[in-house]
Design a protein around this motif. Structure first.
Motif, PDB file in Angstrom:
ATOM      1  N   SER A   1       0.820  -1.222   0.000  1.00  0.00           N
ATOM      2  CA  SER A   1       0.000   0.000   0.000  1.00  0.00           C
ATOM      3  C   SER A   1       0.848   1.262   0.000  1.00  0.00           C
ATOM      4  O   SER A   1       0.382   2.323  -0.430  1.00  0.00           O
ATOM      5  CB  SER A   1      -0.927  -0.004   1.217  1.00  0.00           C
ATOM      6  N   SER A   2       2.075   1.185   0.477  1.00  0.00           N
ATOM      7  CA  SER A   2       2.915   2.384   0.521  1.00  0.00           C
ATOM      8  C   SER A   2       3.350   2.817  -0.877  1.00  0.00           C
ATOM      9  O   SER A   2       3.541   4.002  -1.146  1.00  0.00           O
ATOM     10  CB  SER A   2       4.142   2.141   1.399  1.00  0.00           C
ATOM     11  N   THR A   3       3.525   1.839  -1.758  1.00  0.00           N
ATOM     12  CA  THR A   3       3.945   2.168  -3.130  1.00  0.00           C
ATOM     13  C   THR A   3       2.866   1.868  -4.167  1.00  0.00           C
ATOM     14  O   THR A   3       3.068   2.111  -5.353  1.00  0.00           O
ATOM     15  CB  THR A   3       5.207   1.371  -3.481  1.00  0.00           C
ATOM     16  N   ASN A   4       1.711   1.349  -3.685  1.00  0.00           N
ATOM     17  CA  ASN A   4       0.614   0.980  -4.594  1.00  0.00           C
ATOM     18  C   ASN A   4       1.098   0.046  -5.711  1.00  0.00           C
ATOM     19  O   ASN A   4       0.808   0.254  -6.885  1.00  0.00           O
ATOM     20  CB  ASN A   4      -0.029   2.238  -5.201  1.00  0.00           C
ATOM     21  N   THR A   5       1.835  -0.969  -5.318  1.00  0.00           N
ATOM     22  CA  THR A   5       2.342  -1.937  -6.291  1.00  0.00           C
ATOM     23  C   THR A   5       2.087  -3.352  -5.781  1.00  0.00           C
ATOM     24  O   THR A   5       1.919  -3.595  -4.586  1.00  0.00           O
ATOM     25  CB  THR A   5       3.851  -1.758  -6.526  1.00  0.00           C
ATOM     26  N   THR A   6       2.064  -4.264  -6.734  1.00  0.00           N
ATOM     27  CA  THR A   6       1.928  -5.687  -6.417  1.00  0.00           C
ATOM     28  C   THR A   6       3.324  -6.284  -6.292  1.00  0.00           C
ATOM     29  O   THR A   6       4.157  -6.124  -7.192  1.00  0.00           O
ATOM     30  CB  THR A   6       1.136  -6.419  -7.519  1.00  0.00           C
ATOM     31  N   VAL A   7       3.566  -6.976  -5.200  1.00  0.00           N
ATOM     32  CA  VAL A   7       4.868  -7.605  -4.958  1.00  0.00           C
ATOM     33  C   VAL A   7       4.693  -9.116  -5.073  1.00  0.00           C
ATOM     34  O   VAL A   7       3.885  -9.715  -4.339  1.00  0.00           O
ATOM     35  CB  VAL A   7       5.428  -7.237  -3.580  1.00  0.00           C
ATOM     36  N   ILE A   8       5.421  -9.719  -5.996  1.00  0.00           N
ATOM     37  CA  ILE A   8       5.343 -11.159  -6.205  1.00  0.00           C
ATOM     38  C   ILE A   8       6.496 -11.831  -5.456  1.00  0.00           C
ATOM     39  O   ILE A   8       7.667 -11.580  -5.733  1.00  0.00           O
ATOM     40  CB  ILE A   8       5.397 -11.503  -7.710  1.00  0.00           C
ATOM     41  N   HIS A   9       6.159 -12.681  -4.501  1.00  0.00           N
ATOM     42  CA  HIS A   9       7.170 -13.375  -3.698  1.00  0.00           C
ATOM     43  C   HIS A   9       7.506 -14.749  -4.274  1.00  0.00           C
ATOM     44  O   HIS A   9       8.642 -15.198  -4.175  1.00  0.00           O
ATOM     45  CB  HIS A   9       6.686 -13.528  -2.258  1.00  0.00           C
ATOM     46  N   GLY A  10       6.505 -15.401  -4.827  1.00  0.00           N
ATOM     47  CA  GLY A  10       6.726 -16.717  -5.395  1.00  0.00           C
ATOM     48  C   GLY A  10       5.884 -16.909  -6.639  1.00  0.00           C
ATOM     49  O   GLY A  10       4.721 -16.509  -6.681  1.00  0.00           O
ATOM     50  N   MET A  11       6.470 -17.535  -7.677  1.00  0.00           N
ATOM     51  CA  MET A  11       5.760 -17.754  -8.938  1.00  0.00           C
ATOM     52  C   MET A  11       6.294 -19.046  -9.555  1.00  0.00           C
ATOM     53  O   MET A  11       7.422 -19.086 -10.056  1.00  0.00           O
ATOM     54  CB  MET A  11       5.968 -16.562  -9.884  1.00  0.00           C
TER      55      MET A  11
END
Length: 329
Positions: A228-238
């Motif tokens: 929420s601080s950067t309004n981005t989606t963070v992908i940890h595992g794929m």
């Protein structure tokens, strides 16, 4: 009874019933399209006006013609509005049946009233009557020229309208892509599993692209969060899941009548060997499949360019579906 007195109404009844047969047995013919246009835009108003004003002196021919078109445009939406509050709804068969009953009923009423009229109005086109209606003999050269231009314009408009109806613009091109639960309904999805437990969904595709399309389906196991601080989606595992496939489908029309039937469906069974909250992403590609970077040693594509596929899916730029799955030990 002299049937010649009612030739127009008898033909109208015959054409209304003929259209019903054409729609059910020859739905793609040009005759059905042309007759359907008259059935909606002319027949209802004509039968209504003829039943309401059977006497010749009540209206002249041009007034009857104009009112036939105008009242048809008013009557048809009112019938549709009435059907909207019935169990049948606004569908092809109820509309067709309602308009047929309306046309036939008012045509029979018009026949009854015309039979009892003192001086009934009976349409009969001859050159003399046409000249009289157009006041041809007493018209100036300018009026005659304008009349001819008007007639040419009407004929041209009818020709253009016929062409548009016979060569309809293709509808919007799109693809149905969906997942169903194991029972074939949008319910009972495998959203809670144990480590290693199998879950099954049904993947469905329907091609409405107006051309043959080869579809590629990728399935990814993803762990992501929203920053929420950067309004981005963070992908940890794929992680790629087994069972990717492709299928070539011909185009099928959109069926708005009757029961919905699938074009292509296949069962997809998966299991997850790590506990946690995961998302199973189903990505759909048309005609070609994007190339993936080399597989990382641990199989996690989160730090590669492949993560852009999931980011685009999250943003809606790739046609995709998502299933949230909680995996327990």
């Amino acid at each position: 009874m002299e049937w010649k007195k009612y030739w127009d109404l008898i033909i109208l009844i015959f054409l209304s019933l003929l259209l019903d047969l054409l729609i059910f047995y020859f739905p793609d013919t040009l005759m059905r399209k042309a007759l359907g246009l008259a059935f909606v835009l002319f027949f209802p108003g004509y039968t209504f006006i003829t039943a309401l004003f059977p006497e010749k002196k009540e209206l002249d021919n041009l007034e009857r013609l104009a009112l036939s078109f105008g009242l048809s445009i008013a009557i048809v939406p009112l019938i549709g509005l009435g059907l909207n509050y019935t169990p049948w709804g606004i569908r092809l068969n109820p509309i067709l049946a309602s308009l047929t009953v309306f046309n036939v009923a008012f045509a029979l009423i018009a026949i009854y009233r015309r039979d009892r009229a003192v001086e009934p109005w009976i349409p009969w086109i001859t050159m003399d009557r046409l000249k009289e209606e157009l006041e041809w003999e007493g018209s100036s050269k300018l009026d005659k020229a304008l009349t001819v231009i008007l007639i040419i314009a009407i004929i041209t408009s009818i020709g253009v309208l016929t062409y548009v109806i016979s060569h309809p613009k293709p509808g919007e091109a799109f693809t149905e892509f969906y997942i169903l639960g194991p029972g074939g309904k949008a319910a009972n999805y495998p959203t809670q599993l144990r480590v290693g437990q199998n879950g099954t969904v049904i993947i469905g595709i329907a091609n409405h692209e107006h051309r043959n399309v080869t579809y590629y389906v990728q399935v990814w196991l993803v762990n992501l969060t929203w920053d929420s601080s950067t309004n981005t989606t963070v992908i940890h595992g794929m992680y790629p899941m087994p069972g990717w496939f492709n299928v070539t489908l011909p185009p099928v029309p959109v069926n708005i009548e009757g029961n919905w039937t699938p074009q292509f469906q296949t069962n997809y069974t998966f299991s997850i060997n790590k506990p946690g909250k995961w998302q199973v992403w189903f990505l759909l590609f048309k005609d070609s499949e994007p190339k993936l970077p080399p597989a990382p040693p641990d199989g996690n594509y989160a730090e590669t360019d492949a993560k852009n596929l999931i980011l685009q899916a999250v943003n809606g730029t790739i046609q995709s579906l998502k299933l949230n799955v909680e995996v327990r030990k």
